[in-house]
Design a protein around this motif. Sequence first.
Motif, PDB file in Angstrom:
ATOM      1  N   HIS A  51       0.811  -1.226   0.000  1.00 46.03           N
ATOM      2  CA  HIS A  51       0.000   0.000   0.000  1.00 46.03           C
ATOM      3  C   HIS A  51       0.842   1.272   0.000  1.00 46.03           C
ATOM      4  O   HIS A  51       0.562   2.219  -0.732  1.00 46.03           O
ATOM      5  N   ARG A  52       1.867   1.318   0.850  1.00 47.46           N
ATOM      6  CA  ARG A  52       2.629   2.556   1.056  1.00 47.46           C
ATOM      7  C   ARG A  52       4.130   2.395   0.832  1.00 47.46           C
ATOM      8  O   ARG A  52       4.913   3.232   1.270  1.00 47.46           O
ATOM      9  N   GLY A  53       4.525   1.320   0.169  1.00 45.74           N
ATOM     10  CA  GLY A  53       5.931   1.083  -0.117  1.00 45.74           C
ATOM     11  C   GLY A  53       6.064  -0.058  -1.098  1.00 45.74           C
ATOM     12  O   GLY A  53       5.084  -0.539  -1.645  1.00 45.74           O
ATOM     13  N   GLY A  59       7.407   1.062   3.044  1.00 47.43           N
ATOM     14  CA  GLY A  59       6.935   2.193   3.836  1.00 47.43           C
ATOM     15  C   GLY A  59       6.790   1.778   5.294  1.00 47.43           C
ATOM     16  O   GLY A  59       7.069   0.628   5.654  1.00 47.43           O
ATOM     17  N   ARG A  60       6.386   2.721   6.107  1.00 47.82           N
ATOM     18  CA  ARG A  60       6.119   2.427   7.517  1.00 47.82           C
ATOM     19  C   ARG A  60       4.687   2.804   7.848  1.00 47.82           C
ATOM     20  O   ARG A  60       4.236   3.908   7.538  1.00 47.82           O
ATOM     21  N   CYS A  98      -2.414  -8.706   2.938  1.00 50.96           N
ATOM     22  CA  CYS A  98      -1.354  -7.798   2.474  1.00 50.96           C
ATOM     23  C   CYS A  98      -0.457  -7.337   3.614  1.00 50.96           C
ATOM     24  O   CYS A  98       0.725  -7.095   3.417  1.00 50.96           O
ATOM     25  N   GLY A  99      -1.014  -7.196   4.804  1.00 50.70           N
ATOM     26  CA  GLY A  99      -0.254  -6.568   5.869  1.00 50.70           C
ATOM     27  C   GLY A  99       0.239  -7.458   6.983  1.00 50.70           C
ATOM     28  O   GLY A  99       1.069  -7.048   7.766  1.00 50.70           O
ATOM     29  N   GLY A 100      -0.260  -8.687   7.091  1.00 49.21           N
ATOM     30  CA  GLY A 100       0.216  -9.596   8.128  1.00 49.21           C
ATOM     31  C   GLY A 100      -0.243  -9.237   9.522  1.00 49.21           C
ATOM     32  O   GLY A 100       0.536  -9.239  10.465  1.00 49.21           O
ATOM     33  N   TYR A 101      -1.508  -8.930   9.655  1.00 47.68           N
ATOM     34  CA  TYR A 101      -2.060  -8.565  10.957  1.00 47.68           C
ATOM     35  C   TYR A 101      -2.822  -9.727  11.571  1.00 47.68           C
ATOM     36  O   TYR A 101      -3.353 -10.574  10.867  1.00 47.68           O
ATOM     37  N   GLY A 150       3.692   3.453  -2.424  1.00 44.99           N
ATOM     38  CA  GLY A 150       3.166   2.144  -2.793  1.00 44.99           C
ATOM     39  C   GLY A 150       1.980   2.273  -3.725  1.00 44.99           C
ATOM     40  O   GLY A 150       1.708   3.349  -4.257  1.00 44.99           O
ATOM     41  N   LYS A 151       1.235   1.177  -3.905  1.00 46.08           N
ATOM     42  CA  LYS A 151       0.107   1.154  -4.837  1.00 46.08           C
ATOM     43  C   LYS A 151      -1.035   2.067  -4.392  1.00 46.08           C
ATOM     44  O   LYS A 151      -1.808   2.545  -5.221  1.00 46.08           O
ATOM     45  N   THR A 152      -1.179   2.310  -3.107  1.00 43.31           N
ATOM     46  CA  THR A 152      -2.256   3.163  -2.601  1.00 43.31           C
ATOM     47  C   THR A 152      -1.862   4.635  -2.601  1.00 43.31           C
ATOM     48  O   THR A 152      -2.718   5.510  -2.567  1.00 43.31           O
ATOM     49  N   GLY A 153      -0.559   4.911  -2.603  1.00 43.47           N
ATOM     50  CA  GLY A 153      -0.111   6.293  -2.595  1.00 43.47           C
ATOM     51  C   GLY A 153       1.168   6.463  -1.802  1.00 43.47           C
ATOM     52  O   GLY A 153       1.792   5.488  -1.382  1.00 43.47           O
ATOM     53  N   HIS A 154       1.541   7.730  -1.603  1.00 42.80           N
ATOM     54  CA  HIS A 154       2.779   8.045  -0.894  1.00 42.80           C
ATOM     55  C   HIS A 154       2.621   7.785   0.599  1.00 42.80           C
ATOM     56  O   HIS A 154       1.563   8.013   1.178  1.00 42.80           O
ATOM     57  N   ASN A 155       3.693   7.321   1.214  1.00 43.06           N
ATOM     58  CA  ASN A 155       3.694   7.055   2.650  1.00 43.06           C
ATOM     59  C   ASN A 155       3.448   8.343   3.457  1.00 43.06           C
ATOM     60  O   ASN A 155       2.878   8.318   4.541  1.00 43.06           O
ATOM     61  N   LEU A 156       3.879   9.486   2.896  1.00 44.42           N
ATOM     62  CA  LEU A 156       3.649  10.772   3.569  1.00 44.42           C
ATOM     63  C   LEU A 156       2.163  11.047   3.751  1.00 44.42           C
ATOM     64  O   LEU A 156       1.751  11.588   4.776  1.00 44.42           O
TER      65      LEU A 156
END
Length: 196
Positions: A51-53, A59-60, A98-101, A150-156
């Motif tokens: 999503h973000r990286g 990303g974080r 996707c995130g491993g939660y 990432g695919k959803t957008g910038h981590n910022l």
Amino acid sequence: MKPQDIIAGKTSLWIFGYGSLVWKPDFKYKRSKVGYIQGYKRRFWHGDNFHRGNDELPGRVVTLIEDDDETTWGVAFEVAGSQLEESLKYLNVRETVCGGYMTKMVDFFPEGEEQPSVQALVYIATSDNPLYLGPATSEEIGAQIAMSRGKTGHNLEYLFRLAEFMRRSCPHVEDHHLFSIEAAALTMVSYLLAAQ
């Protein structure tokens, strides 16, 4: 805890969001409330390569770390009827695949209400996850966020929207971890722009 175990025999469920869900739930819900859970602190300790990286530069994003002395503010969404299964199916892909939660039930306390807490489902990234990055300084995390997309957008965007939510919806709460990373990311952005 599996989604089918969570919804067994239930007609409604509260889902607690503390990261991107606070501004972008992307599922239908009956109502939402700002509030908090106890015994956890929100930390940018989880990596995101979707999503973000990406794989080269993850990303974080935030996860929850157990801490008896802390509270985490966010939004709880009540889903009912057909929304129940639909929202969990969607979140299972968004968060778990996707995130491993992992999922857990926690007590959610709505802001400014005398009523008792309600049980809410929360997604938590675990330290045994391959994407788990763990602690780092605000400067290191801010720099990583400033460089990641990432695919959803910038981590910022993720960082700034979360900070904006806290200032707008929880102005009385001082989230030092979040705001120090925001400041560090802004410093890095200024540095990168000046270097161009």
